[in-house]
Write an enzyme that holds these catalytic residues in place. Structure first.
Site, PDB file in Angstrom:
ATOM      1  N   ASP A 462       0.794  -1.278  -0.202  1.00  0.00           N
ATOM      2  CA  ASP A 462       0.036   0.066  -0.105  1.00  0.00           C
ATOM      3  C   ASP A 462       0.799   1.254  -0.110  1.00  0.00           C
ATOM      4  OD1 ASP A 462      -2.387   1.455   0.037  1.00  0.00           O
ATOM      5  OD2 ASP A 462      -3.074   0.912   1.893  1.00  0.00           O
ATOM      6  N   GLU A 465       3.319   7.048  -2.621  1.00  0.00           N
ATOM      7  CA  GLU A 465       3.124   7.974  -3.140  1.00  0.00           C
ATOM      8  C   GLU A 465       3.592   9.383  -2.612  1.00  0.00           C
ATOM      9  OE1 GLU A 465      -0.439   5.476  -3.742  1.00  0.00           O
ATOM     10  OE2 GLU A 465       0.363   6.367  -1.987  1.00  0.00           O
ATOM     11  N   ASP A 527      -8.541   3.823  -3.480  1.00  0.00           N
ATOM     12  CA  ASP A 527      -9.688   3.948  -2.624  1.00  0.00           C
ATOM     13  C   ASP A 527     -11.059   4.476  -3.426  1.00  0.00           C
ATOM     14  OD1 ASP A 527      -7.960   2.824  -0.755  1.00  0.00           O
ATOM     15  OD2 ASP A 527      -7.541   4.924   0.141  1.00  0.00           O
TER      16      ASP A 527
END
Length: 784
Positions: A462, A465, A527
């Site tokens: 996950d 970024e 998401d």
């Protein structure tokens, strides 16, 4: 990069000479098969408030309309040139590399691999022929011709196999006074830009996982990896500087710098590409078919191997499962309700320090002994997936070790870099592991070993970024490239650890990405909001990503966050997920199908079982995709590039070449009127048996329990029988496949079995032969 600024007056307005326009080829030299052009770049200014650029050359030479009545008096800027070079080299006959940089820039001597995106700089030999004239330099391979205009500087690329002009710079485009509005190449203090002319019917697709319309014309995109916080914010988790033009080429910018792609947004007939860098490294891949071009692109950047069979089963997760017993109860419920389930995912609660931190310290208070937990899940026929991210909290016991050993990213002054644009729950900064440091990579990979030894099957990689700008990575990677390349290095490090330590093909479940990320399967769409709009954006994101990063992509069934998810939308999203490359239900709140009522459970269970029935087909597509560098989930434009309608269709998709899937975007319980497009040929509805012939649009009323799934004529569709006894993909091994034939099929067809061995099936009238055995009835089952 140009920093000098000379104040100038044009008419009554002041501007600056901080831009240099490439204007004239002044020298040509050969370096083997490469051609390096010396180009004079002239100072250029914008003319007051008017669009367009002016250099210090004579007005007539610039094409200025001096007879225009309202043309202001023009004071020309200086004409002193700055030296640039354009290197033209070849990765393959159909792949030319155009590198534009200031003279002596190191990228002009690089083979393309310095950033780690390109893995094979020359997949195929490409002898070239060079001709020079007073007006142009022409370089030809057997497939492409590059024509560089000497004065004014310009570039045209022709496909010699199709006879089409596929790309040209936009020097012809001017405003009324004759000032060029889209110079072929121009550099300023912000970086370098190229401008390509868009044809009248030219569509541009790609640029990674973008959640808007599939055709990018009219859009301006900033290609920068961001924690997008959804699919409706205008940001992107996985932007990729790769695009496809319906004119017949694929473009790839070999960079980690932020790219602005202006696709006919500012200037309707111009594709403008601006980089936060002083050099531009553009690969142009020719070929009429996107499948051929993606094959060539992935020859440069790598192809992902097929994940293990269990990865194609049904996954479930929740943010968060808070304990061992909670997860075991979910696995038991799946078995009691006869819902096939291969993987159960645990988000950050498995950590002791679990808020935007990963230090691989297992939380025994919540989950007990890890090995025994994995064994209990195995008794319930379920594998364990665990979460990670590449950030460390100062509260972690491992933070001091990582800091002392130089494993964390720093700024040039030695200060620790901390994550940006991702909110922290407590205000403490989070540091980032430096994946350009081989020792840091080995340290991070090593912390996975005990998990794998205990039986953990896969890691969800996950985030990734949040690297800030201006850092000084250990390897010396320039800070302007580091942000976007960080996800590539992070996912690659984890994937490589699993490949080395595991006994199956490696798999991660990554959120962030850049060019090259496709070689580390797989990725998911981030998401999404739990709304109809969130589902629609997810489909578009997957289609856009497929054209830039072909491979194994998925999404969170039901969306991750937002308004309370209706049972009906959950059903519609499950139908979409069941026919996606990978299938996972996951969200901020429960996403198990039994949480949405008996009726939803009944429908979703049928669709989950349908996925398992179709795994023999999906397995064929996976191997085809891995072998050729193609996506599993495909836009219609991938298979039907000559269909003028296909490019704009972004609410449906192909799973492989033979299944057309039409999701229904609705959250109600009544039948939905759905309009969808049927490509050319004859197609059969998998559920109703209705035959449809395209190309044409069809309007149907679709009940909640199904969506249109059409099978192309000529298809051999291998399937399995799935009932309540199937708990996971392991239960499918050794079971016979049934071949369903649609229309006229090829006489010989090769099928890849779950054990990866190939079986050749031949069809002769009413008989079917497998690997030369005695003919059997076409309705009989084959053990493959």
């Amino acid at each position: 990069m140009v920093h000098q600024r000379d104040d100038l007056w044009i008419g009554e307005r002041m501007t600056m000479t901080d831009a240099y326009m490439l204007r004239q080829v002044v020298g040509v030299r050969r370096r083997g098969d490469d051609v390096v052009l010396s180009v004079a770049a002239r100072p250029a200014v914008q003319v007051g408030i008017m669009p367009g650029y002016l250099t210090g050359e004579p007005l007539a030479e610039q094409g200025i309309e001096t007879t225009l009545p309202n043309l202001p008096d023009l004071d020309l800027p200086p004409s002193d040139p700055r030296a640039y070079a354009v290197r033209i080299s070849w990765a393959a006959p159909d792949t030319v590399r155009l590198t534009i940089a200031p003279e002596n820039n190191p990228v002009l001597d690089d083979d393309g691999t310095w950033l780690g995106i390109v893995t094979d700089p020359a997949p195929a030999a490409a002898p070239v022929h060079v001709e020079e004239s007073e007006t142009a330099v022409v370089i030809e391979s057997s497939a492409l011709r590059v024509r560089v205009g000497r004065r004014p500087f310009s570039i045209i690329v022709d496909d010699l196999l199709t006879g089409a002009q596929v790309l040209r710079t936009a020097e012809r485009l001017r405003q009324a006074a004759g000032f060029p509005v889209a110079p072929p190449a121009i550099a300023d203090a912000r970086g370098i830009s190229v401008h390509l002319e868009l044809g009248t019917g030219e569509d541009i697709l790609g640029f990674g996982e973008q959640f808007g319309r599939l055709v990018k014309n009219g859009q301006q995109l900033t290609l920068r990896c961001e924690d997008a916080l959804g699919t409706g914010t205008g940001l992107a988790y996985k932007p990729v500087p790769v695009w496809h033009s319906s004119a017949g080429y694929t473009g790839f910018l070999n960079t980690g710098a932020t790219v602005t792609a202006d696709v006919g947004h500012t200037r309707p007939s111009v594709l403008g590409l601006s980089l936060d860098d002083d050099a531009l490294d553009l690969y142009v891949v020719g070929g009429a078919q996107p499948r051929r071009r993606l094959h060539s692109y992935t020859a440069l950047t790598g192809r992902g191997p097929v994940p293990p069979l269990w990865a194609f089963g049904y996954w479930m997760g929740r943010c968060r499962y808070h304990s061992r017993e909670e997860m075991l109860d979910v696995a038991r419920r799946a078995r009691e309700l006869e819902v096939p389930l291969d993987v159960l995912h645990c988000d950050p609660d498995w950590l002791v320090v679990d808020r935007l931190n990963c230090d691989f310290i297992w939380n025994k208070d919540r989950f007990g002994d890890r090995r025994s937990f994995v064994q209990e899940l195995e008794k319930l026929h379920t594998r364990l997936s665990v979460w990670e991210l590449p950030y460390l909290d100062p509260a972690s016991p491992r933070f001091a070790e990582a800091e002392a050993k130089g494993y964390l990213v720093r700024y040039p002054d030695g200060e620790l870099a901390t994550i940006q644009k991702t909110p922290t729950p407590d205000g403490r900064p989070r540091a980032l592991v430096d994946f350009t440091n081989p020792d840091a990579v080995a340290w991070w990979q090593g912390m996975h070993e005990e998990f794998l030894a205990d039986g953990v099957a896969v890691f969800k990689t996950d985030f990734g970024e949040a690297l800030p700008d201006g850092t000084a990575p250990h390897s010396g990677l320039p800070g302007n490239h580091a942000h976007n390349l960080y996800p590539l290095y992070y996912n690659g490090a984890v994937w490589a650890a699993l490949a080395r330590l595991g006994d199956e093909p490696a798999l991660v479940w990554g959120r962030s990405g850049w060019a090259g990320s496709h070689r580390y399967p797989g990725q998911w769409g981030g998401d999404a909001e739990s709304t109809v709009a969130g589902m629609q954006a997810t489909v578009r994101g997957g289609l856009s990503y497929a054209m830039s990063a072909p491979g194994f992509w998925s999404h969170d069934i039901g969306g991750f966050y937002g308004p309370e998810l209706t049972p009906e939308l959950y059903v519609r999203w499950t139908q979409f997920g069941a026919l996606s490359p990978l299938m996972r239900a996951h969200g901020l709140r429960p996403r198990e199908p039994w949480e949405y009522g008996e009726h939803a459970l009944e429908i979703c269970r049928r669709w989950i079982r349908l996925r398992y029935e179709l795994l023999p087909y999906l397995w064929q597509v996976a191997h085809e995709s891995s072998r050729n560098g193609w996506p599993v989930l495909r836009p219609l434009a991938f298979e039907y590039p000559d269909d003028p309608v296909a490019a704009g269709v972004d609410g449906q998709f192909l799973l492989g070449s033979d299944l057309l899937v039409v999701p229904v975007f609705d959250d109600g319980d009544t039948p939905v009127r759905r309009r969808y497009y049927v490509p050319e040929g004859r197609w059969t509805d998998l559920f109703t048996g209705e035959a449809l012939t395209g190309p044409r649009f069809v309007i149907q009323d679709i009940p909640l329990d199904r969506i249109p799934v059409l099978v192309r004529d000529g298809t051999i569709l291998p399937r399995l029988q799935v009932d309540g006894s199937i708990r996971r993909t392991d239960d499918l091994l050794g079971r016979p496949w049934t071949l369903h034939l649609f229309g006229n099929v090829d006489h010989r067809h090769q099928l890849v079995g779950f054990d990866t061995t190939a079986t050749t099936v031949a069809f002769d009238g009413d008989a079917v032969t497998a690997d030369g055995s005695q003919p059997i009835a076409p309705t009989a089952r084959l053990w493959i």
